[in-house]
Structure formats: C-alpha cells, structure tokens
Design a protein around this motif. Sequence first.
Motif: not given
Length: 189
Positions: A127, A131, A145, A148-149, A152-153, A155-156, A159, A164-165
């Motif tokens: 993460q 960033k 924000e 971060q979004q 997150d996307k 990684i989702e 991954d 989570g990485k």
Amino acid sequence: MGNKIATFTDQQLNDYQDCTFFTRKEILRVHKRFRDIRPDLVPKQMTEGQASTVKIPREYIERLPELRENPFRKNICEAFSRDGQGNLTFEDFLDLLSVFSEQAPRDIKIYYAFKIYDFDKDGFIGQSDLKGVLEALTRNELTPEEHQQIADKVIEEADVDGDGKLSELEFEHVILRAPDFLTTFHIRI
C-alpha cells in the motif's frame, strides 16, 4: 595509430559487451557521458578496479536531462547503485543505461521497475509503495483518499495470493497487461 589513448582494454570492452545490451562503441559513449558528469572524479583511462569503485554522487546523476524531471530519479539511482545510496560507479551507470535501452528485454525492465517502485525496499509492492508511486506520478493532483482508493483497487485486482501486497511475479503480471510500459521505460544514450 598515433597517440590515441585507450579508455578500456579489449578484454574490458568484451566483458561489458557481454553483460550489457550495448556495442563497444556505445559503451565508450556511455563512458564519455559518465566522465562528462564529473571530469574531476573520473579518469580518461579506467582500470577494472576504478570502473567499479570511482563513484559519482547521486545528486549529479539526478541532474542528467533524462532523469531531471523523472519523479523516480532517486529510486532509479538507488536501484542501480552498489552502495544503495544512489552514488554510481561507471559499471552501475552502464547497467542503468543498458536496462533503460530499447534493446533490453522486457523481463529485465520489469525486474528493475519492481525495485524502483518498491519504495520501502521490503521486496514487495504494498500500500505505501503504491501511494508513493501515485504521489510521484500525479504530483498532488489527487487527494490522499483518491490515492488510497487506487492503491486498494490495484491490490484487489493484482494480489493473487491475498497477502495484501504484490510479489515480483504479481507485479510482472500487472505490467504485462500494460502495453505502454516498454515504450516508456527507456533512456537513449
């Protein structure tokens, strides 16, 4: 004939040619560029020992036109430096330009891109690394924000093992789906 000074021995040039994607002529051009950065530090003729020990400080390398505007210039120098601080020997500099050349294969470019984007140098793209990449690329055009979004996307979607990485393999899979990657990951000598 005449008084021409040899920069490297034939054996050194053969060795450099074997471990880079450059011709002998290009290697000599790279040496000239390296020497032009700090002629007071770099001898015209380099012994094998000097080529791997004489260093130019990172701040001088970062001033090269190809790196000056690159938001990853510090990480690029650190990824190629033996000392990990971004100070480059001739051999480090030669490796950097070789990997960023158009002749370098995709897998080597991906390996170094991973090292450059791994801001915290833990061997994964997490993460905080994502960033950092986003901040460098967008130059404060996005909110924290939004960073971060996006992180997150990524990684989702990338991954595969759910830790989570991104591992190097997961990162490679993402890059292979980005056709523009190879056209933007190069520097001309």
